[in-house]
Design a protein around this motif. Structure first.
Motif, PDB file in Angstrom:
ATOM      1  N   ARG A 102      95.302  17.489 -17.510  1.00  0.00           N
ATOM      2  CA  ARG A 102      96.065  16.185 -17.084  1.00  0.00           C
ATOM      3  C   ARG A 102      95.895  15.324 -18.508  1.00  0.00           C
ATOM      4  N   ASP A 103      94.721  15.003 -18.928  1.00  0.00           N
ATOM      5  CA  ASP A 103      94.579  14.062 -20.147  1.00  0.00           C
ATOM      6  C   ASP A 103      95.404  14.451 -21.166  1.00  0.00           C
ATOM      7  N   GLU A 127      97.851  17.133  -9.592  1.00  0.00           N
ATOM      8  CA  GLU A 127      97.768  15.642 -10.295  1.00  0.00           C
ATOM      9  C   GLU A 127      98.612  14.690  -9.931  1.00  0.00           C
ATOM     10  N   ASN A 130      97.793  11.620  -7.831  1.00  0.00           N
ATOM     11  CA  ASN A 130      97.054  10.754  -8.452  1.00  0.00           C
ATOM     12  C   ASN A 130      98.078  10.014  -9.767  1.00  0.00           C
ATOM     13  N   GLU A 414      86.186   8.577 -11.408  1.00  0.00           N
ATOM     14  CA  GLU A 414      87.524   8.161 -11.227  1.00  0.00           C
ATOM     15  C   GLU A 414      88.257   8.917 -12.080  1.00  0.00           C
ATOM     16  N   HIS A 415      87.651   9.787 -12.784  1.00  0.00           N
ATOM     17  CA  HIS A 415      88.344  10.687 -13.848  1.00  0.00           C
ATOM     18  C   HIS A 415      88.115  12.045 -13.796  1.00  0.00           C
ATOM     19  N   TYR A 418      86.593  14.490 -11.390  1.00  0.00           N
ATOM     20  CA  TYR A 418      86.502  13.730 -10.068  1.00  0.00           C
ATOM     21  C   TYR A 418      85.039  14.222  -9.240  1.00  0.00           C
ATOM     22  N   THR A 554      86.364  10.847 -23.266  1.00  0.00           N
ATOM     23  CA  THR A 554      86.840  11.293 -21.990  1.00  0.00           C
ATOM     24  C   THR A 554      87.699  12.706 -21.787  1.00  0.00           C
ATOM     25  N   TYR A 556      87.863  16.227 -21.000  1.00  0.00           N
ATOM     26  CA  TYR A 556      87.698  17.058 -19.904  1.00  0.00           C
ATOM     27  C   TYR A 556      86.277  17.867 -20.244  1.00  0.00           C
TER      28      TYR A 556
END
Length: 609
Positions: A102-103, A127, A130, A414-415, A418, A554, A556
């Motif tokens: 995602r990121d 994803e 979200n 939250e990231h 999860y 942040t 993963y």
């Protein structure tokens, strides 16, 4: 000094979007970023393959859809991917979003938006449930995407779909809220008839070969409603693909020496006994060359006869979701289990020569450390521990369990990924203890070790030797050529000398700016032990500054190792040392830094210098 540079300048389109020409589309599914190739090679863009095949079947003149070749999609660094997209001059770029990509997908989308604001950005995948933070995309696709994506392409080509232009939507400098108009949501409300969905392998969209499995859907839908899973919610009832596709698919797999066929069905043995018998019979007839098959199934419904027939059809391994033997925990997530039938099913499969891979979830609500350990005892009782797969509970977007998390007193990330952080019955320290017990019992590392790689055998650089200096003019070229998995060799002198240290840190800053989602494995060679000892304050401070420059908290790769107790504490930037001095070796090991021997840190002939 390294001059400031931009890896990419603003993009000028060679061909503006025209309603008279096919749309130029690129579809991405970025891989799991682990510091070895185990998960990377398993990244098959099945969803993108379905979208492209559907469009080619029903509207072939509408678009030209490109799916990056596996080496590019699975190995390239961020800058190399952006470069490929810009050179393709695409009208639309899409991403399949999973929690592991995602990121990074968002980063690439933002880069494209900055450089080529006329390009339409779209996304689908789990994803999308979200949507927070996905405002960079013009369109999101929820649920099955084959029909909705085709309608979207038709709308763009005809002009019937109006999307905000770059002047109507705020720029990316205003990242807090790009636009209330974006993204637009396309949703498939009614499940598709699978008779209309062609297979991406039979169409030639997805390649086959001897090193990757064939991912095969024979059905969609799941009758189970486990509260931690969103699949049953997205596919409320079971539908089957036409069975007459199996014979040509297996023939194609045989012709391409496919090593395994992986059935993507959420549970192989859905339906009654007659339906199951018919499915096994079809597979046995289609799989005349006995390509190894793998699937997921409910173990309680396995009979001795079924196990034997599955083996004859080619099944060599299965995944079974035990999850827990704590019935309070299972009830809390609506997961049924019959222990005696589970035990019997495991025995039948083992006797038939089929490997049983058992899934267990750590951190379920109402479970605790004692319950988790009892689950491990049960797995050992059935002699299944050699193929045990333990997963930390993820509270996935769109699931009932996530919606109830506050009510149940569950704390979670939250990231992505999860993961559960604490429940009323499973405090954080017990989660750590559960993983430690797992490692101690079975002599394993819960997460794969991160090790340096001193070879450059693929299409993108995985090793760069900086000990002879840094060529300033090659920085832009290097940024576009590296893999997302990079080993850097530096000498202690580069860290100890102030003027060299400044150049190195500036170089690292520019490299990271264009490739933030890279694993950086730094190997420090103790080549000046007298002048610049590795444990001296100047060298240690410089090394810490280098780590800080290349570190993305942040990523993963860092968050997915939250429960790994590691002295370095950073996983996407790892430090290794090569030294012959016993005292230095001892000091480095005390700091949690792995010391490499001569053979481990030798200089390869194909190193980039």
């Amino acid at each position: 000094m390294i001059l400031p540079m931009e890896v990419f300048s603003p993009h000028s389109r060679s061909m503006p979007l025209s309603r008279n020409c096919p749309l130029r589309v690129a579809l991405f599914q970025l891989p799991v970023q682990e510091a070895d190739s185990f998960y990377t090679e398993a990244n098959i863009p099945l969803a993108a393959g379905y979208l492209a095949t559907y469009q080619r079947t029903y509207a072939p003149e509408l678009a030209e859809i490109s799916i990056p070749d596996p080496p590019l999609q699975n190995l390239a660094g961020d800058a190399a991917l952006v470069r490929w997209i810009l050179h393709g001059d695409f009208d639309i770029v899409g991403f399949t979003l999973y929690l592991w990509n995602r990121d990074r997908s968002l980063y690439l989308a933002r880069q494209i938006r900055k450089i080529d604001p006329e390009c339409l950005l779209v996304a689908g995948g789990p994803e999308v449930a979200n949507p927070r933070g996905l405002e960079v995309f013009h369109v999101l696709f929820e649920g099955e995407g084959e029909e909705t994506f085709l309608k979207f392409l038709q709308g763009v080509q005809s002009g019937n779909i109006h999307l905000p232009t770059p002047t109507e939507a705020p720029s990316l400098q205003q990242t807090e809220s790009l636009s209330k108009a974006l993204p637009i949501l396309f949703s498939q409300k009614e499940p598709l008839s699978l008779d209309r969905v062609p297979n991406p392998y039979l169409s030639g969209v997805l390649p086959l070969g001897p090193h990757v499995p064939l991912y095969l859907e024979t059905l969609r839908g799941c009758p189970r409603k486990c509260s931690y899973c969103s699949y049953g919610k997205a596919f409320p009832y079971v539908r089957h693909f036409p069975p007459d596709r199996l014979v040509p698919l297996f023939r194609l797999a045989t012709e391409n020496n496919v090593p395994e066929i992986y059935l993507m069905d959420p549970s192989f043995n859905v339906g009654g006994a007659k339906v199951l018998e018919a499915r096994v019979q079809l597979l046995e007839e289609a799989n005349s060359t006995r390509i190894p098959l793998h699937t997921e199934l409910v173990l309680e419904s396995v009979t001795k006869d079924l196990a034997r027939r599955m083996h004859r059809a080619g099944f060599r391994s299965v995944e079974v979701g035990l999850q827990s033997t704590n019935f309070r925990a299972l009830k809390a997530v609506r997961r049924p289990l019959d222990l005696s039938r589970f035990r019997r099913g495991a025995q039948y499969l083992q006797e038939a020569g089929i490997e049983v891979r058992t899934g267990v979830i750590l951190g379920l609500p109402e479970d605790n450390l004692a319950g988790f350990l009892k689950t491990l005892d049960f797995v050992e009782e059935l002699h299944l521990e050699d193929n045990l797969e333990v997963y930390l509970l993820s509270l996935l977007p769109g699931t009932e369990l996530r919606e109830l998390a506050e009510e149940l007193g569950i704390l979670y990330m939250e990231h992505p990924p999860y993961w559960v952080l604490e429940t009323p019955t499973f405090p954080a320290e017990d989660l750590y203890e559960g993983i430690a017990e797992l490692e101690n019992r079975y002599g394993i590392e819960y997460q794969r070790p991160i090790l340096p790689d001193f070879s450059n055998t693929g299409p993108f650089l995985t090793y760069v030797d900086l000990r002879q200096g840094i060529e300033q003019k090659l920085l832009t070229q290097l940024s576009r050529e590296i893999s997302w998995n990079l080993t850097l060799s530096i000498s202690s002198a580069w860290l100890g000398k102030p003027e060299k240290r400044e150049i190195l840190l500036e170089w690292a800053h520019h490299l990271f700016k264009s490739n933030p989602y890279t694993y950086y494995k730094i190997v420090v060679h103790d080549e000046s032990p007298t002048l610049y000892p590795l444990d001296s304050p100047p060298v240690q401070q410089a090394l810490e500054a280098l780590i800080h420059t290349l570190f993305l908290p942040t990523h993963y790769g860092n968050l997915s190792r939250t429960f790994v107790q590691d002295p370095q504490g950073r996983f996407t930037v790892r430090v290794f040392v090569q030294t012959q001095d016993p005292r230095t070796r001892r000091r480095m090991e005390e700091q949690g830094i792995q010391v490499l021997g001569e053979t481990e840190a030798g200089e390869p002939q194909d190193a980039w210098k």
